[in-house]
Motif scaffolding. Sequence first.
Motif, PDB file in Angstrom:
ATOM      1  N   PRO A   7       0.844  -1.196   0.000  1.00  0.00           N
ATOM      2  CA  PRO A   7       0.000   0.000   0.000  1.00  0.00           C
ATOM      3  C   PRO A   7       0.879   1.245   0.000  1.00  0.00           C
ATOM      4  N   CYS A   8       0.517   2.225  -0.805  1.00  0.00           N
ATOM      5  CA  CYS A   8       1.314   3.450  -0.929  1.00  0.00           C
ATOM      6  C   CYS A   8       0.433   4.668  -0.711  1.00  0.00           C
ATOM      7  N   TYR A   9       0.820   5.482   0.237  1.00  0.00           N
ATOM      8  CA  TYR A   9       0.145   6.752   0.444  1.00  0.00           C
ATOM      9  C   TYR A   9       1.210   7.760   0.851  1.00  0.00           C
ATOM     10  N   ASN A  10       1.484   8.690  -0.029  1.00  0.00           N
ATOM     11  CA  ASN A  10       2.514   9.720   0.204  1.00  0.00           C
ATOM     12  C   ASN A  10       3.860   9.092   0.580  1.00  0.00           C
ATOM     13  N   GLU A  11       4.359   8.239  -0.294  1.00  0.00           N
ATOM     14  CA  GLU A  11       5.593   7.495  -0.047  1.00  0.00           C
ATOM     15  C   GLU A  11       6.734   7.904  -0.970  1.00  0.00           C
ATOM     16  N   GLN A  12       6.712   9.123  -1.496  1.00  0.00           N
ATOM     17  CA  GLN A  12       7.729   9.512  -2.482  1.00  0.00           C
ATOM     18  C   GLN A  12       9.145   9.400  -1.946  1.00  0.00           C
ATOM     19  N   GLU A  13       9.360   9.636  -0.690  1.00  0.00           N
ATOM     20  CA  GLU A  13      10.715   9.577  -0.126  1.00  0.00           C
ATOM     21  C   GLU A  13      11.161   8.127   0.089  1.00  0.00           C
ATOM     22  N   ALA A  14      10.264   7.297   0.565  1.00  0.00           N
ATOM     23  CA  ALA A  14      10.627   5.927   0.933  1.00  0.00           C
ATOM     24  C   ALA A  14      10.579   4.947  -0.239  1.00  0.00           C
ATOM     25  N   LEU A  15       9.774   5.228  -1.226  1.00  0.00           N
ATOM     26  CA  LEU A  15       9.529   4.274  -2.299  1.00  0.00           C
ATOM     27  C   LEU A  15      10.778   3.835  -3.059  1.00  0.00           C
ATOM     28  N   PRO A  16      11.640   4.734  -3.499  1.00  0.00           N
ATOM     29  CA  PRO A  16      12.847   4.282  -4.224  1.00  0.00           C
ATOM     30  C   PRO A  16      13.750   3.385  -3.376  1.00  0.00           C
ATOM     31  N   ILE A  17      13.881   3.700  -2.107  1.00  0.00           N
ATOM     32  CA  ILE A  17      14.715   2.889  -1.209  1.00  0.00           C
ATOM     33  C   ILE A  17      14.059   1.529  -0.988  1.00  0.00           C
ATOM     34  N   PHE A  18      12.768   1.546  -0.712  1.00  0.00           N
ATOM     35  CA  PHE A  18      12.038   0.297  -0.495  1.00  0.00           C
ATOM     36  C   PHE A  18      12.135  -0.600  -1.725  1.00  0.00           C
ATOM     37  N   TYR A  19      11.884  -0.040  -2.894  1.00  0.00           N
ATOM     38  CA  TYR A  19      11.910  -0.822  -4.131  1.00  0.00           C
ATOM     39  C   TYR A  19      13.282  -1.449  -4.366  1.00  0.00           C
ATOM     40  N   SER A  20      14.304  -0.679  -4.165  1.00  0.00           N
ATOM     41  CA  SER A  20      15.662  -1.182  -4.351  1.00  0.00           C
ATOM     42  C   SER A  20      15.952  -2.355  -3.418  1.00  0.00           C
ATOM     43  N   GLU A  21      15.571  -2.210  -2.175  1.00  0.00           N
ATOM     44  CA  GLU A  21      15.855  -3.258  -1.190  1.00  0.00           C
ATOM     45  C   GLU A  21      14.984  -4.497  -1.389  1.00  0.00           C
ATOM     46  N   ILE A  22      13.700  -4.312  -1.649  1.00  0.00           N
ATOM     47  CA  ILE A  22      12.818  -5.472  -1.790  1.00  0.00           C
ATOM     48  C   ILE A  22      13.183  -6.279  -3.030  1.00  0.00           C
ATOM     49  N   THR A  23      13.522  -5.607  -4.122  1.00  0.00           N
ATOM     50  CA  THR A  23      13.905  -6.361  -5.320  1.00  0.00           C
ATOM     51  C   THR A  23      15.257  -7.052  -5.136  1.00  0.00           C
ATOM     52  N   ARG A  24      16.162  -6.429  -4.412  1.00  0.00           N
ATOM     53  CA  ARG A  24      17.456  -7.067  -4.140  1.00  0.00           C
ATOM     54  C   ARG A  24      17.254  -8.363  -3.355  1.00  0.00           C
ATOM     55  N   VAL A  25      16.460  -8.293  -2.312  1.00  0.00           N
ATOM     56  CA  VAL A  25      16.219  -9.476  -1.477  1.00  0.00           C
ATOM     57  C   VAL A  25      15.475 -10.555  -2.262  1.00  0.00           C
ATOM     58  N   LEU A  26      14.454 -10.166  -3.000  1.00  0.00           N
ATOM     59  CA  LEU A  26      13.689 -11.152  -3.761  1.00  0.00           C
ATOM     60  C   LEU A  26      14.526 -11.793  -4.868  1.00  0.00           C
ATOM     61  N   ASP A  27      15.362 -11.013  -5.513  1.00  0.00           N
ATOM     62  CA  ASP A  27      16.237 -11.575  -6.547  1.00  0.00           C
ATOM     63  C   ASP A  27      17.212 -12.597  -5.959  1.00  0.00           C
ATOM     64  N   GLU A  28      17.688 -12.336  -4.749  1.00  0.00           N
ATOM     65  CA  GLU A  28      18.603 -13.267  -4.085  1.00  0.00           C
ATOM     66  C   GLU A  28      17.921 -14.592  -3.744  1.00  0.00           C
ATOM     67  N   MET A  29      16.599 -14.571  -3.617  1.00  0.00           N
ATOM     68  CA  MET A  29      15.858 -15.788  -3.276  1.00  0.00           C
ATOM     69  C   MET A  29      15.672 -16.704  -4.487  1.00  0.00           C
ATOM     70  N   HIS A  30      15.894 -16.179  -5.689  1.00  0.00           N
ATOM     71  CA  HIS A  30      15.756 -16.960  -6.924  1.00  0.00           C
ATOM     72  C   HIS A  30      14.372 -17.583  -7.070  1.00  0.00           C
ATOM     73  N   GLU A  31      13.369 -16.828  -6.666  1.00  0.00           N
ATOM     74  CA  GLU A  31      11.973 -17.237  -6.819  1.00  0.00           C
ATOM     75  C   GLU A  31      11.273 -16.219  -7.708  1.00  0.00           C
ATOM     76  N   LYS A  32      10.243 -16.678  -8.417  1.00  0.00           N
ATOM     77  CA  LYS A  32       9.430 -15.732  -9.177  1.00  0.00           C
ATOM     78  C   LYS A  32       8.627 -14.900  -8.183  1.00  0.00           C
ATOM     79  N   TYR A  33       8.439 -13.627  -8.520  1.00  0.00           N
ATOM     80  CA  TYR A  33       7.668 -12.772  -7.628  1.00  0.00           C
ATOM     81  C   TYR A  33       6.933 -11.709  -8.424  1.00  0.00           C
TER      82      TYR A  33
END
Length: 69
Positions: A7-33
């Motif tokens: 869920p996103c509500y006024n997340e312009q500051e956090a969104l780029p950091i969150f996206y970078s970290e969540i995709t890094r972790v998910l990519d390391e898991m080698h699972e489709k997401y």
Amino acid sequence: MISIIIPCYNEQEALPIFYSEITRVLDEMHEKYELLFINDGSKDNTLDILKNDVRNVSIHLMLLLNPSK
């Protein structure tokens, strides 16, 4: 497949950091997401960031519109 709802509500500051970290972790898991971003009427640049800066074939964007506002 892993599905994550964000869920996103006024997340312009956090969104780029969150996206970078969540995709890094998910990519390391080698699972489709998939990431499902739900923008609930943000008043800042959250929607622009989601539309333009957060790009990935496994991302879905849902906009919630409140017709009473």
